[in-house]
Design a protein around this motif. Structure first.
Motif, PDB file in Angstrom:
ATOM      1  N   VAL A 165     -73.122 -37.930  19.921  1.00 42.34           N
ATOM      2  CA  VAL A 165     -74.028 -39.015  20.314  1.00 42.34           C
ATOM      3  C   VAL A 165     -74.133 -40.114  19.276  1.00 42.34           C
ATOM      4  O   VAL A 165     -74.620 -41.212  19.579  1.00 42.34           O
ATOM      5  N   ALA A 166     -73.694 -39.865  18.031  1.00 41.76           N
ATOM      6  CA  ALA A 166     -73.796 -40.901  16.997  1.00 41.76           C
ATOM      7  C   ALA A 166     -72.929 -40.517  15.807  1.00 41.76           C
ATOM      8  O   ALA A 166     -72.619 -39.334  15.597  1.00 41.76           O
ATOM      9  N   GLU A 167     -72.533 -41.531  15.026  1.00 43.75           N
ATOM     10  CA  GLU A 167     -71.831 -41.259  13.773  1.00 43.75           C
ATOM     11  C   GLU A 167     -72.130 -42.390  12.791  1.00 43.75           C
ATOM     12  O   GLU A 167     -72.578 -43.478  13.187  1.00 43.75           O
ATOM     13  N   TYR A 168     -71.875 -42.110  11.516  1.00 44.15           N
ATOM     14  CA  TYR A 168     -72.121 -43.074  10.445  1.00 44.15           C
ATOM     15  C   TYR A 168     -70.857 -43.131   9.599  1.00 44.15           C
ATOM     16  O   TYR A 168     -70.269 -42.089   9.279  1.00 44.15           O
ATOM     17  N   PRO A 169     -70.395 -44.324   9.210  1.00 43.22           N
ATOM     18  CA  PRO A 169     -69.125 -44.421   8.464  1.00 43.22           C
ATOM     19  C   PRO A 169     -69.145 -43.617   7.170  1.00 43.22           C
ATOM     20  O   PRO A 169     -70.195 -43.469   6.527  1.00 43.22           O
ATOM     21  N   ASN A 170     -67.973 -43.126   6.778  1.00 42.92           N
ATOM     22  CA  ASN A 170     -67.908 -42.399   5.515  1.00 42.92           C
ATOM     23  C   ASN A 170     -67.877 -43.373   4.332  1.00 42.92           C
ATOM     24  O   ASN A 170     -67.941 -44.589   4.517  1.00 42.92           O
ATOM     25  N   ARG A 171     -67.742 -42.872   3.121  1.00 41.81           N
ATOM     26  CA  ARG A 171     -67.839 -43.725   1.934  1.00 41.81           C
ATOM     27  C   ARG A 171     -66.673 -44.697   1.810  1.00 41.81           C
ATOM     28  O   ARG A 171     -66.748 -45.668   1.058  1.00 41.81           O
ATOM     29  N   GLU A 172     -65.577 -44.426   2.518  1.00 43.69           N
ATOM     30  CA  GLU A 172     -64.448 -45.352   2.511  1.00 43.69           C
ATOM     31  C   GLU A 172     -64.584 -46.402   3.611  1.00 43.69           C
ATOM     32  O   GLU A 172     -63.686 -47.218   3.806  1.00 43.69           O
ATOM     33  N   GLY A 173     -65.695 -46.360   4.342  1.00 45.25           N
ATOM     34  CA  GLY A 173     -65.924 -47.308   5.423  1.00 45.25           C
ATOM     35  C   GLY A 173     -65.171 -46.962   6.691  1.00 45.25           C
ATOM     36  O   GLY A 173     -65.067 -47.798   7.602  1.00 45.25           O
ATOM     37  N   ARG A 174     -64.669 -45.732   6.787  1.00 45.71           N
ATOM     38  CA  ARG A 174     -63.895 -45.309   7.947  1.00 45.71           C
ATOM     39  C   ARG A 174     -64.791 -44.639   8.981  1.00 45.71           C
ATOM     40  O   ARG A 174     -65.760 -43.965   8.651  1.00 45.71           O
ATOM     41  N   GLU A 178     -67.457 -36.958   9.559  1.00 47.84           N
ATOM     42  CA  GLU A 178     -68.182 -36.407   8.400  1.00 47.84           C
ATOM     43  C   GLU A 178     -69.688 -36.558   8.574  1.00 47.84           C
ATOM     44  O   GLU A 178     -70.455 -35.648   8.257  1.00 47.84           O
ATOM     45  N   ASN A 179     -70.118 -37.734   8.999  1.00 50.11           N
ATOM     46  CA  ASN A 179     -71.528 -37.988   9.304  1.00 50.11           C
ATOM     47  C   ASN A 179     -71.625 -38.228  10.805  1.00 50.11           C
ATOM     48  O   ASN A 179     -71.322 -39.325  11.288  1.00 50.11           O
ATOM     49  N   SER A 180     -71.997 -37.217  11.551  1.00 49.44           N
ATOM     50  CA  SER A 180     -72.028 -37.340  13.008  1.00 49.44           C
ATOM     51  C   SER A 180     -73.125 -36.480  13.585  1.00 49.44           C
ATOM     52  O   SER A 180     -73.655 -35.577  12.912  1.00 49.44           O
ATOM     53  N   ALA A 181     -73.505 -36.741  14.826  1.00 54.85           N
ATOM     54  CA  ALA A 181     -74.613 -36.030  15.463  1.00 54.85           C
ATOM     55  C   ALA A 181     -74.201 -35.582  16.860  1.00 54.85           C
ATOM     56  O   ALA A 181     -73.535 -36.327  17.592  1.00 54.85           O
ATOM     57  N   TYR A 182     -74.634 -34.381  17.224  1.00 53.73           N
ATOM     58  CA  TYR A 182     -74.236 -33.754  18.483  1.00 53.73           C
ATOM     59  C   TYR A 182     -75.479 -33.226  19.201  1.00 53.73           C
ATOM     60  O   TYR A 182     -76.332 -32.573  18.593  1.00 53.73           O
ATOM     61  N   GLU A 183     -75.555 -33.473  20.486  1.00 52.75           N
ATOM     62  CA  GLU A 183     -76.652 -32.977  21.307  1.00 52.75           C
ATOM     63  C   GLU A 183     -76.185 -31.732  22.055  1.00 52.75           C
ATOM     64  O   GLU A 183     -75.200 -31.762  22.784  1.00 52.75           O
ATOM     65  N   LEU A 184     -76.911 -30.631  21.868  1.00 56.21           N
ATOM     66  CA  LEU A 184     -76.570 -29.371  22.521  1.00 56.21           C
ATOM     67  C   LEU A 184     -77.736 -28.917  23.388  1.00 56.21           C
ATOM     68  O   LEU A 184     -78.894 -28.932  22.946  1.00 56.21           O
ATOM     69  N   VAL A 195     -77.661 -31.583  16.299  1.00 55.12           N
ATOM     70  CA  VAL A 195     -76.972 -31.091  15.116  1.00 55.12           C
ATOM     71  C   VAL A 195     -76.372 -32.284  14.375  1.00 55.12           C
ATOM     72  O   VAL A 195     -75.543 -33.015  14.940  1.00 55.12           O
ATOM     73  N   ILE A 196     -76.777 -32.476  13.133  1.00 54.28           N
ATOM     74  CA  ILE A 196     -76.299 -33.593  12.323  1.00 54.28           C
ATOM     75  C   ILE A 196     -75.512 -33.033  11.146  1.00 54.28           C
ATOM     76  O   ILE A 196     -76.004 -32.156  10.425  1.00 54.28           O
ATOM     77  N   THR A 197     -74.317 -33.523  10.948  1.00 53.26           N
ATOM     78  CA  THR A 197     -73.499 -33.070   9.833  1.00 53.26           C
ATOM     79  C   THR A 197     -73.333 -34.191   8.809  1.00 53.26           C
ATOM     80  O   THR A 197     -73.496 -35.372   9.143  1.00 53.26           O
ATOM     81  N   SER A 198     -73.003 -33.813   7.568  1.00 56.67           N
ATOM     82  CA  SER A 198     -72.973 -34.828   6.516  1.00 56.67           C
ATOM     83  C   SER A 198     -71.761 -34.694   5.615  1.00 56.67           C
ATOM     84  O   SER A 198     -71.168 -33.622   5.486  1.00 56.67           O
ATOM     85  N   GLU A 199     -71.445 -35.788   4.958  1.00 54.49           N
ATOM     86  CA  GLU A 199     -70.462 -35.799   3.885  1.00 54.49           C
ATOM     87  C   GLU A 199     -71.012 -35.017   2.686  1.00 54.49           C
ATOM     88  O   GLU A 199     -72.203 -34.712   2.634  1.00 54.49           O
ATOM     89  N   PHE A 200     -70.146 -34.689   1.722  1.00 49.38           N
ATOM     90  CA  PHE A 200     -70.595 -34.024   0.499  1.00 49.38           C
ATOM     91  C   PHE A 200     -71.498 -34.955  -0.303  1.00 49.38           C
ATOM     92  O   PHE A 200     -71.204 -36.126  -0.481  1.00 49.38           O
ATOM     93  N   TYR A 201     -72.632 -34.408  -0.782  1.00 40.92           N
ATOM     94  CA  TYR A 201     -73.614 -35.230  -1.502  1.00 40.92           C
ATOM     95  C   TYR A 201     -73.885 -36.512  -0.712  1.00 40.92           C
ATOM     96  O   TYR A 201     -73.504 -37.606  -1.116  1.00 40.92           O
ATOM     97  N   PRO A 202     -74.540 -36.395   0.428  1.00 41.50           N
ATOM     98  CA  PRO A 202     -74.695 -37.548   1.316  1.00 41.50           C
ATOM     99  C   PRO A 202     -75.314 -38.754   0.619  1.00 41.50           C
ATOM    100  O   PRO A 202     -76.210 -38.616  -0.220  1.00 41.50           O
ATOM    101  N   ALA A 206     -76.430 -42.513   4.506  1.00 39.13           N
ATOM    102  CA  ALA A 206     -76.238 -41.428   5.460  1.00 39.13           C
ATOM    103  C   ALA A 206     -77.543 -40.689   5.734  1.00 39.13           C
ATOM    104  O   ALA A 206     -77.821 -40.278   6.871  1.00 39.13           O
ATOM    105  N   LEU A 207     -78.373 -40.503   4.691  1.00 39.48           N
ATOM    106  CA  LEU A 207     -79.663 -39.843   4.888  1.00 39.48           C
ATOM    107  C   LEU A 207     -80.609 -40.725   5.707  1.00 39.48           C
ATOM    108  O   LEU A 207     -81.340 -40.229   6.577  1.00 39.48           O
ATOM    109  N   GLU A 208     -80.608 -42.013   5.443  1.00 38.10           N
ATOM    110  CA  GLU A 208     -81.458 -42.933   6.202  1.00 38.10           C
ATOM    111  C   GLU A 208     -81.040 -42.947   7.668  1.00 38.10           C
ATOM    112  O   GLU A 208     -81.889 -42.951   8.575  1.00 38.10           O
ATOM    113  N   TRP A 209     -79.746 -42.955   7.914  1.00 38.26           N
ATOM    114  CA  TRP A 209     -79.230 -42.911   9.290  1.00 38.26           C
ATOM    115  C   TRP A 209     -79.704 -41.641   9.999  1.00 38.26           C
ATOM    116  O   TRP A 209     -80.187 -41.705  11.139  1.00 38.26           O
ATOM    117  N   ALA A 210     -79.591 -40.486   9.332  1.00 40.55           N
ATOM    118  CA  ALA A 210     -80.010 -39.222   9.936  1.00 40.55           C
ATOM    119  C   ALA A 210     -81.506 -39.219  10.217  1.00 40.55           C
ATOM    120  O   ALA A 210     -81.956 -38.765  11.283  1.00 40.55           O
TER     121      ALA A 210
END
Length: 379
Positions: A165-174, A178-184, A195-202, A206-210
């Motif tokens: 349902v949503a994602e946030y760009p990674n640190r390389e702007g791609r 890595e930062n994405s959200a799923y509705e189950l 369910v929200i997943t994150s990059e290493f040391y978000p 990324a935290l504000e987005w979540a």
């Protein structure tokens, strides 16, 4: 003519019911079949850092076995998603092999873990967070990673088409999962999971987005599950403490967040974030070098600012089965069963490696209170 008619009818029946008569005649007998504890429930499958399986070619079939087990149990366990706590490989971008700790190049490792997970492509959603070993060259010196090259939206297809349902760009702007959200949607549960997943040391972003996603009108009534790599330490010698700042390049960069900071900036402030899952810090070894399961798991419960309980679980098996250079984890995974009462979660710690044989199936379930327990999410 009479016998010919009977023969033709029998052949037609076999064609119409291949999964019935013929399928039952040739079905494989499982040594340790897994079942839901109650009809109508569903499960999430949690894998702790698979890097130990992937860094040696001899260990890689154990990871393949685990993935085959997941594919085989999608229906019996009503698996809704498979979660990975990060560290999919031992080194993200390196060709110079240190034979004391691996015998695969980074490209070989990415190919191996990708091929193993391919067994569940399109069958069930899988959600991966980034671990420190998935960045930089050897030790997360910088943010470049091959995660978005190997694990894409397209390869999962319809399995996540309606769930992502949503994602946030990674640190390389791609664009990256890595930062994405799923509705189950879980059977019997009034509240859906986000369910929200994150990059290493978000990052702060990324935290504000979540946080904004969890607080939005669309998802404020969902139960939030946050999947990140480094958050808390083990139950044994570590005492379930939240992780302080570490010495990796990414973790030393201002604006990237440790476990303590994730709690302060996101978890405690989000009323509907009820479960945090992580890996990274389980070392699984007793002082004498033997397996110590309490060093491979962590568990704590704290109340957030809204007074709701937040359940926090660390699970990392990489040193079980022989230590740092052992078999990678003895096949241990966790089955999180969501009962149809809409509030109870049963946790089981299980190994397909031991469960595959009648000779070892008695070892396939870890039954200590820290490995097999229930918790209840209050409304």
């Amino acid at each position: 003519m009479k016998y010919r008619s009977i023969l033709m009818a029998a052949m037609a029946a076999l064609c119409l019911f291949p999964a019935g008569w013929a399928g039952l005649a040739h079905a494989q007998h499982r040594a340790d079949p897994q079942r839901l504890s109650q009809p109508g429930g569903s499960t999430l499958i949690l894998f702790g850092d698979p890097q130990g399986y992937i860094k040696y070619d001899l260990n890689q079939p154990l990871f393949d076995l685990c993935m085959a087990w997941v594919a085989d149990n999608v229906r019996p366990l009503n698996i809704q998603a498979v979660l990975f706590t990060g560290d999919m490989v031992e080194q993200n971008d390196n060709n110079a092999l240190d034979r004391r700790m691996l015998n695969q190049s980074s490209r070989q490792m990415w190919e191996a873990v990708s091929n193993g997970i391919r067994r569940i492509d399109g069958k069930v959603p899988y959600i991966i967070c980034g671990g420190n070993h998935d960045y930089g060259f050897k030790h997360a010196e910088d943010p470049h990673t091959y995660l978005p090259d190997y694990f894409t939206f397209e390869r999962q297809g319809d399995a996540i088409k309606e769930r992502l349902v949503a994602e946030y760009p990674n640190r390389e702007g791609r664009a990256s999962l890595e930062n994405s959200a799923y509705e189950l949607t879980l059977p019997g549960w009034d509240h859906k999971l986000l369910v929200i997943t994150s990059e290493f040391y978000p990052s702060d972003g990324a935290l504000e987005w979540a946080g904004k996603l969890l607080a939005s009108d669309k998802y404020k009534d969902h139960y939030g599950v946050y999947l990140t790599h480094s958050y808390m330490r083990c139950s044994g010698r570590c005492g379930n403490a939240l992780q302080k700042q570490e010495k990796y390049g990414i973790s030393q960069t201002p604006g990237n967040n440790s476990g303590e900071q994730i709690w302060e900036k996101l978890v405690r402030k989000s009323p509907n974030l009820r479960l945090v899952l992580c890996g990274h810090h389980g070392h699984g070894l007793a002082p004498d070098g033997s397996d110590d399961y309490r060093q491979s798991i962590g568990w704590r419960v704290d109340r957030n600012d809204a007074g709701k309980e937040v359940f926090q679980m660390m699970f990392n098996v990489q040193t079980l089965g022989g230590g740092w250079e052992g078999n990678g984890g003895d096949g241990w995974l966790r089955i999180l069963e969501f009962l149809p009462d809409g509030k109870t979660v049963k946790v089981r710690t299980y190994s397909p490696l031991f469960g595959i044989s009648k000779l070892t199936r008695h070892l396939a379930n870890r039954t200590e209170p820290y490995d097999q327990f229930d918790f209840s999410i209050e409304k």
